[in-house]
Design a protein around this motif. Structure first.
Motif, PDB file in Angstrom:
ATOM      1  N   UNK A   1     -22.222   7.798 -21.857  1.00 47.47           N
ATOM      2  CA  UNK A   1     -21.390   8.991 -21.802  1.00 47.47           C
ATOM      3  C   UNK A   1     -20.731   9.111 -20.439  1.00 47.47           C
ATOM      4  N   UNK A   2     -20.996  10.229 -19.745  1.00 47.65           N
ATOM      5  CA  UNK A   2     -20.431  10.417 -18.410  1.00 47.65           C
ATOM      6  C   UNK A   2     -21.453  10.106 -17.318  1.00 47.65           C
ATOM      7  N   UNK A   3     -22.551   9.455 -17.686  1.00 50.95           N
ATOM      8  CA  UNK A   3     -23.595   9.091 -16.728  1.00 50.95           C
ATOM      9  C   UNK A   3     -23.532   7.601 -16.436  1.00 50.95           C
ATOM     10  N   UNK A   4     -23.424   7.260 -15.154  1.00 48.43           N
ATOM     11  CA  UNK A   4     -23.389   5.858 -14.739  1.00 48.43           C
ATOM     12  C   UNK A   4     -24.606   5.570 -13.868  1.00 48.43           C
ATOM     13  N   UNK A   5     -25.234   4.427 -14.096  1.00 44.30           N
ATOM     14  CA  UNK A   5     -26.446   4.054 -13.369  1.00 44.30           C
ATOM     15  C   UNK A   5     -26.349   2.610 -12.912  1.00 44.30           C
ATOM     16  N   UNK A   6     -26.767   2.367 -11.670  1.00 42.19           N
ATOM     17  CA  UNK A   6     -26.766   1.017 -11.117  1.00 42.19           C
ATOM     18  C   UNK A   6     -28.202   0.509 -11.067  1.00 42.19           C
ATOM     19  N   UNK A   7     -28.431  -0.628 -11.710  1.00 43.13           N
ATOM     20  CA  UNK A   7     -29.749  -1.260 -11.772  1.00 43.13           C
ATOM     21  C   UNK A   7     -30.841  -0.279 -12.202  1.00 43.13           C
ATOM     22  N   UNK A   8     -30.659   0.377 -13.342  1.00 42.21           N
ATOM     23  CA  UNK A   8     -31.658   1.352 -13.787  1.00 42.21           C
ATOM     24  C   UNK A   8     -32.821   0.679 -14.506  1.00 42.21           C
ATOM     25  N   UNK A   9     -33.895   1.426 -14.677  1.00 36.74           N
ATOM     26  CA  UNK A   9     -34.977   1.000 -15.553  1.00 36.74           C
ATOM     27  C   UNK A   9     -34.578   1.299 -16.993  1.00 36.74           C
ATOM     28  N   UNK A  10     -35.204   0.609 -17.935  1.00 38.93           N
ATOM     29  CA  UNK A  10     -34.913   0.870 -19.343  1.00 38.93           C
ATOM     30  C   UNK A  10     -35.215   2.324 -19.694  1.00 38.93           C
ATOM     31  N   UNK A  11     -36.289   2.869 -19.114  1.00 36.99           N
ATOM     32  CA  UNK A  11     -36.649   4.260 -19.398  1.00 36.99           C
ATOM     33  C   UNK A  11     -35.553   5.219 -18.950  1.00 36.99           C
ATOM     34  N   UNK A  12     -34.866   4.900 -17.837  1.00 37.81           N
ATOM     35  CA  UNK A  12     -33.773   5.750 -17.363  1.00 37.81           C
ATOM     36  C   UNK A  12     -32.609   5.728 -18.355  1.00 37.81           C
ATOM     37  N   UNK A  13     -32.332   4.542 -18.898  1.00 34.89           N
ATOM     38  CA  UNK A  13     -31.243   4.418 -19.870  1.00 34.89           C
ATOM     39  C   UNK A  13     -31.574   5.204 -21.136  1.00 34.89           C
ATOM     40  N   UNK A  14     -32.813   5.097 -21.584  1.00 35.20           N
ATOM     41  CA  UNK A  14     -33.237   5.831 -22.778  1.00 35.20           C
ATOM     42  C   UNK A  14     -33.120   7.334 -22.555  1.00 35.20           C
ATOM     43  N   UNK A  15     -33.561   7.808 -21.398  1.00 36.00           N
ATOM     44  CA  UNK A  15     -33.471   9.246 -21.102  1.00 36.00           C
ATOM     45  C   UNK A  15     -32.020   9.720 -21.122  1.00 36.00           C
TER      46      UNK A  15
END
Length: 214
Positions: free
Chosen positions: A64-78
């Motif tokens: 969506x409007x959230x961008x993450x650099x080198x996240x954990x899988x749990x962060x992506x799921x959240x």
């Protein structure tokens, strides 16, 4: 996993171990994503640079409007759950935590080295050996995992190292090989246990260093 139902876009490239780990975790938990290779898509590379302060750091994930650099899988799921409430049904228990024994080999090498040195030099103290042994397991596991550990993982591996260190200290004490001068003037076994406690704090703390508050 790629398809029309994708709830996240993962920017990646060949030869990136962090990309492989994240994509593997997301595939195992069943999260549908679109994978975009930045080496094959100049626009994707530009998108990553705009997110990662001008760097082409991958994996970079957009939900969506959230961008993450080198996240954990749990962060992506959240993030996916926040963006698509009620849509996502994934098995987060399938997130790979890695074998429990990662880092144990390092601890065992230190344990054997400490035991042999103390056995052949019974009047020489090795006051920091228990701390090093205790901290080796969580730090070794973090190194093998390539990321900070979860609090419960850091604690359990540090306690595992502590049990091993106390066992070695008891063996040395029973064999009269824990008789060297100590740092704080305590009885040798007591000081060894204090050193173990220090190892739990240092090893567990460093294994968590850099972790984002949840």
């Amino acid at each position: 996993m790629t398809g029309e139902r994708a709830v996240a876009t993962v920017y990646w490239r060949q030869g990136c171990p962090y990309c492989s780990r994240l994509l593997g975790d997301l595939d195992r938990i069943g999260l549908p994503v679109d994978k975009v290779n930045i080496w094959e898509d100049p626009e994707a590379a530009a998108t990553v640079r705009s997110i990662a302060d001008g760097n082409e750091t991958v994996p970079t994930v957009v939900v969506g409007d959230t961008a993450m650099v080198n996240p954990r899988a749990a962060d992506v799921v959240d993030a996916a759950r926040r963006h698509t409430p009620g849509l996502l049904a994934v098995n987060t228990s399938a997130l790979v935590k890695g074998p429990w024994h990662r880092g144990l080999a390092v601890a065992l090498v230190i344990a054997v080295g400490w035991f042999v040195l103390a056995a052949f030099n019974p009047t020489t103290s090795f006051p920091l050996a228990p701390a090093l042994l205790t901290a080796a397991w969580p730090l070794g596991r973090r190194w093998r995992a390539g990321r900070v550990l979860r609090p419960v993982t850091a604690l359990t591996t540090a306690l595992g190292g502590a049990v091993l260190a106390v066992a070695i200290a008891l063996l040395l004490e029973l064999n009269g090989a824990l008789a060297g001068a100590m740092l704080f003037g305590m009885p040798p076994l007591t000081e060894a246990i204090v050193s173990v406690a220090l190892g739990v704090l240092v090893g567990g703390g460093l294994a968590l260093a850099g972790r984002r508050p949840s």
